[in-house]
Scaffold this motif. Structure first.
Motif, PDB file in Angstrom:
ATOM      1  N   ASP A  86       0.786  -1.237   0.000  1.00  0.00           N
ATOM      2  CA  ASP A  86       0.000   0.000   0.000  1.00  0.00           C
ATOM      3  C   ASP A  86       0.816   1.285   0.000  1.00  0.00           C
ATOM      4  OD1 ASP A  86       0.947  -0.452   2.517  1.00  0.00           O
ATOM      5  OD2 ASP A  86      -0.949  -0.101   3.552  1.00  0.00           O
ATOM      6  N   THR A  87       2.145   1.185   0.057  1.00  0.00           N
ATOM      7  CA  THR A  87       2.973   2.391   0.024  1.00  0.00           C
ATOM      8  C   THR A  87       4.111   2.185  -0.978  1.00  0.00           C
ATOM      9  OG1 THR A  87       4.533   1.643   1.721  1.00  0.00           O
ATOM     10  CG2 THR A  87       2.529   2.816   2.485  1.00  0.00           C
ATOM     11  N   PRO A  88       4.700   3.258  -1.476  1.00  0.00           N
ATOM     12  CA  PRO A  88       5.838   3.093  -2.387  1.00  0.00           C
ATOM     13  C   PRO A  88       6.991   2.301  -1.763  1.00  0.00           C
ATOM     14  CG  PRO A  88       5.002   5.327  -2.535  1.00  0.00           C
ATOM     15  CD  PRO A  88       4.279   4.669  -1.389  1.00  0.00           C
ATOM     16  N   PHE A  95       9.116  -5.641  -4.546  1.00  0.00           N
ATOM     17  CA  PHE A  95       9.767  -5.826  -5.838  1.00  0.00           C
ATOM     18  C   PHE A  95      11.170  -6.400  -5.655  1.00  0.00           C
ATOM     19  CE2 PHE A  95      12.425  -4.495  -9.349  1.00  0.00           C
ATOM     20  CZ  PHE A  95      11.639  -4.694 -10.465  1.00  0.00           C
ATOM     21  N   VAL A  96      11.966  -5.800  -4.777  1.00  0.00           N
ATOM     22  CA  VAL A  96      13.345  -6.233  -4.567  1.00  0.00           C
ATOM     23  C   VAL A  96      13.374  -7.660  -4.011  1.00  0.00           C
ATOM     24  CG1 VAL A  96      15.454  -5.832  -3.207  1.00  0.00           C
ATOM     25  CG2 VAL A  96      14.267  -3.905  -4.293  1.00  0.00           C
ATOM     26  N   ARG A  97      12.546  -7.925  -3.013  1.00  0.00           N
ATOM     27  CA  ARG A  97      12.518  -9.274  -2.417  1.00  0.00           C
ATOM     28  C   ARG A  97      12.198 -10.341  -3.457  1.00  0.00           C
ATOM     29  NH1 ARG A  97       9.576  -6.480   1.873  1.00  0.00           N
ATOM     30  NH2 ARG A  97      11.077  -6.166   3.551  1.00  0.00           N
ATOM     31  N   THR A 134      10.404  -4.010 -15.896  1.00  0.00           N
ATOM     32  CA  THR A 134      10.945  -2.649 -15.860  1.00  0.00           C
ATOM     33  C   THR A 134       9.825  -1.634 -15.717  1.00  0.00           C
ATOM     34  OG1 THR A 134      12.810  -3.350 -17.231  1.00  0.00           O
ATOM     35  CG2 THR A 134      12.374  -0.981 -17.130  1.00  0.00           C
ATOM     36  N   GLY A 135       8.712  -1.868 -16.397  1.00  0.00           N
ATOM     37  CA  GLY A 135       7.561  -0.970 -16.295  1.00  0.00           C
ATOM     38  C   GLY A 135       7.014  -0.919 -14.875  1.00  0.00           C
ATOM     39  N   GLN A 136       6.983  -2.056 -14.214  1.00  0.00           N
ATOM     40  CA  GLN A 136       6.514  -2.115 -12.825  1.00  0.00           C
ATOM     41  C   GLN A 136       7.445  -1.282 -11.930  1.00  0.00           C
ATOM     42  OE1 GLN A 136       3.859  -4.705 -11.577  1.00  0.00           O
ATOM     43  NE2 GLN A 136       3.816  -2.891 -10.317  1.00  0.00           N
ATOM     44  N   LEU A 137       8.747  -1.435 -12.127  1.00  0.00           N
ATOM     45  CA  LEU A 137       9.716  -0.668 -11.341  1.00  0.00           C
ATOM     46  C   LEU A 137       9.582   0.821 -11.628  1.00  0.00           C
ATOM     47  CD1 LEU A 137      12.093  -0.510  -9.396  1.00  0.00           C
ATOM     48  CD2 LEU A 137      13.616  -1.073 -11.314  1.00  0.00           C
ATOM     49  N   ARG A 138       9.373   1.175 -12.885  1.00  0.00           N
ATOM     50  CA  ARG A 138       9.203   2.583 -13.270  1.00  0.00           C
ATOM     51  C   ARG A 138       8.006   3.208 -12.542  1.00  0.00           C
ATOM     52  NH1 ARG A 138      11.262   5.535 -17.212  1.00  0.00           N
ATOM     53  NH2 ARG A 138      12.252   3.717 -18.161  1.00  0.00           N
ATOM     54  N   GLU A 139       6.900   2.475 -12.459  1.00  0.00           N
ATOM     55  CA  GLU A 139       5.699   2.974 -11.766  1.00  0.00           C
ATOM     56  C   GLU A 139       5.976   3.182 -10.273  1.00  0.00           C
ATOM     57  OE1 GLU A 139       2.276   0.502 -12.429  1.00  0.00           O
ATOM     58  OE2 GLU A 139       2.590   0.512 -14.609  1.00  0.00           O
ATOM     59  N   ILE A 140       6.676   2.226  -9.670  1.00  0.00           N
ATOM     60  CA  ILE A 140       6.994   2.340  -8.243  1.00  0.00           C
ATOM     61  C   ILE A 140       7.849   3.576  -7.992  1.00  0.00           C
ATOM     62  CG2 ILE A 140       8.266   1.276  -6.333  1.00  0.00           C
ATOM     63  CD1 ILE A 140       7.482  -1.478  -7.620  1.00  0.00           C
ATOM     64  N   GLU A 148      13.158  12.098  -9.004  1.00  0.00           N
ATOM     65  CA  GLU A 148      14.333  11.429  -9.572  1.00  0.00           C
ATOM     66  C   GLU A 148      14.027  10.916 -10.976  1.00  0.00           C
ATOM     67  OE1 GLU A 148      17.279  11.369  -8.302  1.00  0.00           O
ATOM     68  OE2 GLU A 148      16.814  12.097  -6.292  1.00  0.00           O
ATOM     69  N   ASP A 149      15.060  10.847 -11.810  1.00  0.00           N
ATOM     70  CA  ASP A 149      14.923  10.360 -13.179  1.00  0.00           C
ATOM     71  C   ASP A 149      14.941   8.831 -13.178  1.00  0.00           C
ATOM     72  OD1 ASP A 149      15.093   9.687 -15.851  1.00  0.00           O
ATOM     73  OD2 ASP A 149      16.798  11.003 -16.291  1.00  0.00           O
ATOM     74  N   PRO A 150      13.838   8.189 -13.538  1.00  0.00           N
ATOM     75  CA  PRO A 150      13.801   6.723 -13.519  1.00  0.00           C
ATOM     76  C   PRO A 150      14.786   6.095 -14.506  1.00  0.00           C
ATOM     77  CG  PRO A 150      11.807   7.600 -14.531  1.00  0.00           C
ATOM     78  CD  PRO A 150      12.564   8.765 -13.965  1.00  0.00           C
TER      79      PRO A 150
END
Length: 197
Positions: A86-88, A95-97, A134-140, A148-150
């Protein structure tokens, strides 16, 4: 005439692919890609060599089909896991895990080694499956650190999470290593638990 597994030709194809991919997964873990042969996979999967060649004409096509199947299922798993956060900070931690747990589970050659093992077209086909990840990471990142520049952060995070050294630890140390990586990535992008308060 070869025996059909299942009630239809489509079910037969699914079952053959499932058997072959299960065997390949195990052989990748035990032997690595270079030591695998189509005949060896066919024998362990209980298939004749001809049947195997009907589905996968060569080792490269087998690997591409396997990676595509695994990637599709992984993207579904990743999307569902991140959606429950529920939070960034929680999303990036999830994602990392998951990225590192999957890296610990699978034994495909890393990107550069895989690229040298496959023809360029096959490698591009496999690489395309990273786009939704990558798209999922970009959204996060857009939600958590919009200033910051993704395009700078994504390759740095991807490089950090792509190193097998992070997860090549004794099993009893794996979770600690993963949690250390989570803290590292969160600090690297400027997201911390405190930033959620």
């Amino acid at each position: 005439m070869p025996k059909i597994i299942g009630r239809s030709l489509e079910e037969h194809r699914r079952e053959v692919r499932s058997r072959v991919f299960d065997v390949l997964r195990g052989q990748l873990y035990e032997r690595g890609f270079d030591a695998i042969t189509l005949a060896g996979v066919a024998a362990e999967a209980g298939l004749g060599r001809t049947a195997m060649y009907n589905h996968f004409p060569d080792k490269e096509s087998l690997l591409v089909a396997f990676v595509e199947d695994e990637a599709t299922r992984y993207v579904e798993r990743l999307t569902a896991a991140v959606a429950t956060a529920d939070t960034p900070v929680a999303k990036l931690s999830t994602f990392v895990r998951l990225q590192l747990r999957v890296l610990a589970e699978y034994h495909l050659p890393p990107g550069t080694a895989l690229a040298s093992a496959l023809a360029p077209a096959a490698y591009r086909r496999i690489s395309a499956h990273a786009d939704p990840i990558t798209g999922q990471l970009r959204e996060i990142l857009a939600e958590g650190v919009p200033e910051e520049d993704p395009d700078v952060l994504i390759p740095m995070i991807t490089a950090a999470l792509g190193s097998r050294q992070v997860v090549d630890v004794p099993p009893e140390r794996l979770e600690d290593a993963i949690e250390g990586a989570v803290r590292f990535v969160l600090r690297a992008v400027g997201m911390t638990e405190k930033s959620e308060d």
